[in-house]
Design a protein around this motif. Sequence first.
Motif, short mmCIF file in Angstrom:
data_model
loop_
_atom_site.label_atom_id
_atom_site.label_comp_id
_atom_site.label_asym_id
_atom_site.label_seq_id
_atom_site.Cartn_x
_atom_site.Cartn_y
_atom_site.Cartn_z
N SER A 226 0.84 -1.20 0.00
CA SER A 226 0.00 0.00 0.00
C SER A 226 0.88 1.25 0.00
O SER A 226 2.11 1.17 0.01
N GLU A 318 -4.38 6.32 6.37
CA GLU A 318 -3.39 6.39 5.30
C GLU A 318 -2.12 7.01 5.87
O GLU A 318 -1.93 8.22 5.85
N GLY A 322 1.93 3.88 4.00
CA GLY A 322 0.86 3.00 3.52
C GLY A 322 -0.23 2.84 4.56
O GLY A 322 -0.35 3.64 5.50
N ILE A 323 -1.02 1.79 4.42
CA ILE A 323 -2.17 1.60 5.30
C ILE A 323 -1.72 1.10 6.67
O ILE A 323 -1.00 0.12 6.79
#
Length: 380
Positions: A226, A318, A322-323
């Motif tokens: 991500s 976020e 990334g996540i």
Amino acid sequence: MTETTVGIGGAAESTDMVLNIGPQHPSTHGVLRLRLVLDGERIQHAEPVIGYMHRGAEKLFEARDYRQIIMLANRHDWLSAFSNELGVVLAVERMLGMEVPERAVWLRTLLAELNRVLNHLMFLGSYPLELGGITPVFHAFREREELQTVMEEISGGRMHYMFNRVGGLKEDLPAGWLGRARHAVAEVRSRMDVFDNLVLGNEIFRGRTRGVGVLAPETVHGYGVSGPIARASGVDFDLRRDEPYLAYGELQSTLKVVTREEGDCLARFECLLEQSHNALDLADACLDRIAELPPGPVNQRLPKVLKAPEGATYAWTENPLGINGYYLVSKGEKTPYRLKLRSASFNNIQALVELLPGTLVADMVAILGSLFFVVGDIDK
């Protein structure tokens, strides 16, 4: 023409060599070990060996109350401390059904974007350093100091801010802080073209990164990659736009989700740089909005002993890398029954298993550095 065959004995010319990169090595951003199987200069197999920094953060969460665990969440990605805190407090607030004052929502958004720029500047400076260019890291640290100064003024911390609280923020801003923050953002923005010109305009940097370490979108989805790394491979996903939290729902006209299609090291660096520019724009938009808000509280009054009701929730944000997700399970006590952390770097680093085989050892550092990870975030 005479041909000479030189024997090296023991059939070594057909034997794969196993090479350990790390765990104590300047090319690995910390205590990460890569076990590479080589055929000459080409990598046949790569295995990231993790866990050298493992502190059992998820079990430590269960032994501390909801005020104390913010300190633990602060530390797994030490470059994104404020953003890490957010995930925990959002999860607890959701369990409590708690509304946070509007002023706190906008301040959280502002500080999260300043923290994003701080994180990205570290990698914008250190990545060229790994490829032999020492100058950009000096520029990166100068810009980081501008932002660190205003972050330190409100929180007292340079890395671990501890400024979030369940229900809002620790305290209101010092007098004149908004003006100093606006000046810092303007100063950093005025010099960001250094990275556009000095790094992206450098033919050696482009030669070392273009077409190297191409990450396919299918691999991104398969490994749960991500953040900027996924978006550099054309995966157009950003929680700030697709599932807005904090004040991002009102910032859609300013928010720009940066993507590339190439998926190589150069595309990942470009995404990181362009996202930094956009984070500064978002910070300015937040400063404008906060200046319009009437004076008011920045937190909710909490009971002396804070207990989350029985149940479970998942809060994801976020983060710069990334996540970042927290799965919180409560039994109605003052400590979490379970708190599972989904860190961005842990998923992102797994992609090395796919990226490194078939590449040259000389390209290994370029690929590794372009994944922009923090080892504490992998090992947690």
